[in-house]
Motif scaffolding. Sequence first.
Motif, mmCIF file in Angstrom:
data_model
loop_
_atom_site.group_PDB
_atom_site.id
_atom_site.type_symbol
_atom_site.label_atom_id
_atom_site.label_comp_id
_atom_site.label_asym_id
_atom_site.label_seq_id
_atom_site.Cartn_x
_atom_site.Cartn_y
_atom_site.Cartn_z
ATOM 1 N N PRO A 203 66.337 -38.398 14.709
ATOM 2 C CA PRO A 203 67.127 -39.548 14.239
ATOM 3 C C PRO A 203 68.428 -39.122 13.561
ATOM 4 O O PRO A 203 68.525 -38.041 12.987
ATOM 5 C CB PRO A 203 66.191 -40.204 13.224
ATOM 6 N N ASP A 204 69.427 -40.009 13.657
ATOM 7 C CA ASP A 204 70.678 -39.807 12.923
ATOM 8 C C ASP A 204 70.516 -40.246 11.473
ATOM 9 O O ASP A 204 71.190 -39.734 10.585
ATOM 10 C CB ASP A 204 71.809 -40.622 13.565
ATOM 11 N N LEU A 205 69.608 -41.209 11.257
ATOM 12 C CA LEU A 205 69.446 -41.802 9.933
ATOM 13 C C LEU A 205 67.957 -41.909 9.594
ATOM 14 O O LEU A 205 67.159 -42.319 10.434
ATOM 15 C CB LEU A 205 70.103 -43.191 9.902
ATOM 16 N N ILE A 206 67.599 -41.522 8.386
ATOM 17 C CA ILE A 206 66.242 -41.717 7.879
ATOM 18 C C ILE A 206 66.345 -42.555 6.605
ATOM 19 O O ILE A 206 67.114 -42.222 5.704
ATOM 20 C CB ILE A 206 65.542 -40.387 7.572
ATOM 21 N N ARG A 207 65.592 -43.644 6.565
ATOM 22 C CA ARG A 207 65.619 -44.528 5.392
ATOM 23 C C ARG A 207 64.187 -44.755 4.927
ATOM 24 O O ARG A 207 63.286 -44.954 5.732
ATOM 25 C CB ARG A 207 66.273 -45.864 5.752
ATOM 26 N N GLY A 208 63.990 -44.743 3.603
ATOM 27 C CA GLY A 208 62.631 -44.963 3.125
ATOM 28 C C GLY A 208 62.530 -45.122 1.629
ATOM 29 O O GLY A 208 63.523 -45.011 0.899
ATOM 30 N N TYR A 209 61.303 -45.388 1.164
ATOM 31 C CA TYR A 209 61.017 -45.409 -0.264
ATOM 32 C C TYR A 209 61.371 -44.035 -0.841
ATOM 33 O O TYR A 209 61.091 -42.995 -0.232
ATOM 34 C CB TYR A 209 59.528 -45.639 -0.511
ATOM 35 N N ALA A 210 61.943 -44.025 -2.025
ATOM 36 C CA ALA A 210 62.285 -42.759 -2.678
ATOM 37 C C ALA A 210 61.048 -41.878 -2.819
ATOM 38 O O ALA A 210 61.076 -40.683 -2.492
ATOM 39 C CB ALA A 210 62.903 -43.019 -4.043
ATOM 40 N N GLY A 211 59.949 -42.459 -3.289
ATOM 41 C CA GLY A 211 58.731 -41.697 -3.504
ATOM 42 C C GLY A 211 58.142 -41.159 -2.217
ATOM 43 O O GLY A 211 57.623 -40.036 -2.179
ATOM 44 N N SER A 212 58.226 -41.931 -1.137
ATOM 45 C CA SER A 212 57.679 -41.489 0.145
ATOM 46 C C SER A 212 58.511 -40.358 0.737
ATOM 47 O O SER A 212 57.963 -39.393 1.292
ATOM 48 C CB SER A 212 57.624 -42.675 1.115
ATOM 49 N N LEU A 213 59.835 -40.473 0.642
ATOM 50 C CA LEU A 213 60.705 -39.392 1.101
ATOM 51 C C LEU A 213 60.436 -38.112 0.321
ATOM 52 O O LEU A 213 60.403 -37.014 0.874
ATOM 53 C CB LEU A 213 62.173 -39.810 0.945
ATOM 54 N N TYR A 214 60.240 -38.278 -0.970
ATOM 55 C CA TYR A 214 59.972 -37.137 -1.848
ATOM 56 C C TYR A 214 58.653 -36.457 -1.469
ATOM 57 O O TYR A 214 58.576 -35.222 -1.370
ATOM 58 C CB TYR A 214 59.937 -37.638 -3.289
ATOM 59 N N GLU A 215 57.611 -37.253 -1.241
ATOM 60 C CA GLU A 215 56.301 -36.698 -0.914
ATOM 61 C C GLU A 215 56.319 -35.945 0.409
ATOM 62 O O GLU A 215 55.756 -34.844 0.519
ATOM 63 C CB GLU A 215 55.251 -37.815 -0.861
ATOM 64 N N LYS A 218 58.165 -32.634 -0.059
ATOM 65 C CA LYS A 218 57.337 -31.628 -0.736
ATOM 66 C C LYS A 218 56.331 -31.022 0.242
ATOM 67 O O LYS A 218 56.065 -29.814 0.211
ATOM 68 C CB LYS A 218 56.608 -32.259 -1.934
ATOM 69 N N PHE A 219 55.777 -31.858 1.099
ATOM 70 C CA PHE A 219 54.805 -31.389 2.090
ATOM 71 C C PHE A 219 55.469 -30.449 3.093
ATOM 72 O O PHE A 219 54.899 -29.404 3.451
ATOM 73 C CB PHE A 219 54.199 -32.599 2.805
ATOM 74 N N ILE A 220 56.666 -30.820 3.551
ATOM 75 C CA ILE A 220 57.416 -29.983 4.499
ATOM 76 C C ILE A 220 57.702 -28.613 3.898
ATOM 77 O O ILE A 220 57.506 -27.573 4.539
ATOM 78 C CB ILE A 220 58.742 -30.680 4.900
ATOM 79 N N GLU A 221 58.132 -28.618 2.636
ATOM 80 C CA GLU A 221 58.456 -27.369 1.955
ATOM 81 C C GLU A 221 57.196 -26.524 1.727
ATOM 82 O O GLU A 221 57.199 -25.294 1.937
ATOM 83 C CB GLU A 221 59.150 -27.667 0.627
ATOM 84 N N LYS A 222 56.122 -27.169 1.310
ATOM 85 C CA LYS A 222 54.868 -26.466 1.039
ATOM 86 C C LYS A 222 54.320 -25.783 2.295
ATOM 87 O O LYS A 222 53.831 -24.645 2.249
ATOM 88 C CB LYS A 222 53.844 -27.454 0.481
ATOM 89 N N LYS A 223 54.428 -26.480 3.432
ATOM 90 C CA LYS A 223 53.887 -25.964 4.681
ATOM 91 C C LYS A 223 54.869 -25.064 5.431
ATOM 92 O O LYS A 223 54.495 -24.437 6.437
ATOM 93 C CB LYS A 223 53.472 -27.133 5.597
ATOM 94 N N GLY A 224 56.122 -25.013 4.945
ATOM 95 C CA GLY A 224 57.132 -24.187 5.612
ATOM 96 C C GLY A 224 57.478 -24.678 7.000
ATOM 97 O O GLY A 224 57.739 -23.887 7.920
ATOM 98 N N ILE A 225 57.512 -25.989 7.186
ATOM 99 C CA ILE A 225 57.778 -26.587 8.497
ATOM 100 C C ILE A 225 59.283 -26.761 8.707
ATOM 101 O O ILE A 225 60.003 -27.190 7.800
ATOM 102 C CB ILE A 225 57.074 -27.958 8.610
ATOM 103 N N ASN A 226 59.752 -26.459 9.901
ATOM 104 C CA ASN A 226 61.138 -26.743 10.259
ATOM 105 C C ASN A 226 61.282 -28.229 10.544
ATOM 106 O O ASN A 226 60.461 -28.807 11.262
ATOM 107 C CB ASN A 226 61.564 -25.932 11.484
ATOM 108 N N ILE A 227 62.327 -28.843 9.998
ATOM 109 C CA ILE A 227 62.506 -30.281 10.148
ATOM 110 C C ILE A 227 63.902 -30.585 10.675
ATOM 111 O O ILE A 227 64.877 -29.923 10.315
ATOM 112 C CB ILE A 227 62.270 -31.014 8.793
ATOM 113 N N HIS A 228 63.986 -31.589 11.548
ATOM 114 C CA HIS A 228 65.272 -32.024 12.088
ATOM 115 C C HIS A 228 66.192 -32.495 10.963
ATOM 116 O O HIS A 228 65.744 -33.177 10.030
ATOM 117 C CB HIS A 228 65.053 -33.172 13.088
ATOM 118 N N GLN A 229 67.461 -32.144 11.056
ATOM 119 C CA GLN A 229 68.440 -32.554 10.043
ATOM 120 C C GLN A 229 69.176 -33.811 10.503
ATOM 121 O O GLN A 229 69.956 -33.755 11.454
ATOM 122 C CB GLN A 229 69.451 -31.435 9.794
#
Length: 446
Positions: A203-215, A218-229
């Motif tokens: 996606p070009d744009l990601i929109r969401g609850y602040a808390g959900s984006l944060y969670e 944190k999961f992406i960072e903890k698991k060391g997953i590569n994520i689309h920018q």
Amino acid sequence: MIKKFLYNLILVIRGADFKKQYMEILNMVNDANIQRNVEKYLRILLEHAYFNTEYYNKIIEEAGVYVNRQVNLRNFRCIPLLTKEIVRNHMKELVSRDLGTRKWYYNSSGGSTGEPVRFIQDELYDKWRNATIKYYYENIINVDELRVKKILLWGSEREIFEHTLGLKAKIINWLTNTKFLNSFRMTESDMERYIKIINSYKPDLIRGYAGSLYEICKFIEKKGINIHQPKVVISSAEKLRKEMREKIESVFGVKVYDFYGSREVNGIAGECNAGLLHIFMFNTYVEVLNKHGFHVKEGEMGKIIVTTLHNYSMPLVRYEIGDTAILGPKNCKCGNPLPTLKEVTGRITDHFIKEDGTMVHGEYFTHLFYLKDWIKAFQVIQEDYRKIRILAVLQGDINMAEKREIENKIKLVMGKDCNIVWEFVEEIPKTRSGKHLYTKSLLYHT
């Protein structure tokens, strides 16, 4: 282009096209005297409320706002604040007598006590809401929101209960290039699936609850997953705290824009590249007041009072929405002429209050839990002037020294006789709308 054409055609067929309102916004913002145009809408609304609602007929007259067959805005601040309790108790008197001439519907918002507040909105309100959102995306953050590929990390009770989105929602999502991910379902397996969708859809744009984006970050960072920018990330629905912003920006590698609104009035303000939130004064008349009821100065914090300029079915005049903010400068270096908020500091109930009336900022308490690795999640609750309850989810053994440090720093601001009770739980309860409250005071009843 075909999808955009079909979507706009559907809006025209349904009588929901908001092109006229959008052009009004552009003309108003480009006018050298925006305030004059806003006051025009405010006068029309107040006159309508005076003649068409039982509640405001008396209130507006007593405030000296309608005199000699015209609206006197100099006495606008004499209109008493409208609270959630008043809305609950005087619903019928607040509804316009000409409601039957409008395409209206019910909506609701949960108060800080969890007791829903019911209100009425209509087709004209929807058009101004959509025009406001379009203005924000296209003129403040330069995004063609309708056309770009979007991920929406949002809450849906229906999707949980029925295990699917409705057909209408699916069609709209397809036409607007939107993929919906339910933030009410955020188990590890859910987040792994969401990450796969983000990486495949790009996606070009990601929109969401602040808390959900944060969670999820944190999961992406903890698991060391590569994520689309993506190109843009929009946070909304709850307070975007400093640590949330830093984590989300670090993981996605782009700036997070904070969008501030509510169920009662929708779009109130949106963040620009310079980091200020521009007030959508053409849609919502905003006041930021101190505890004495006077307008705060730039850099001062106060409670937010809103007036819906385009909801004639159930006008909300000087409505105490329950949020607090710091007033920003009138002129922003980004060049947009709309006035600003420096920061939305949270709900009134996020802040704690002492017996002498002093307010203690809620973020004082959240900062106490930074870098405390033995605490996975927390919530600080003010149950009384001298009682604080801390709900905490543990990950590892309790660090007794850090626990005492937290207690001492709480007593430093709340008083030495403050009783601090710890409760170690499996999970921190969320609000009915899926939000996580880091701090909560039970002394407010809004």
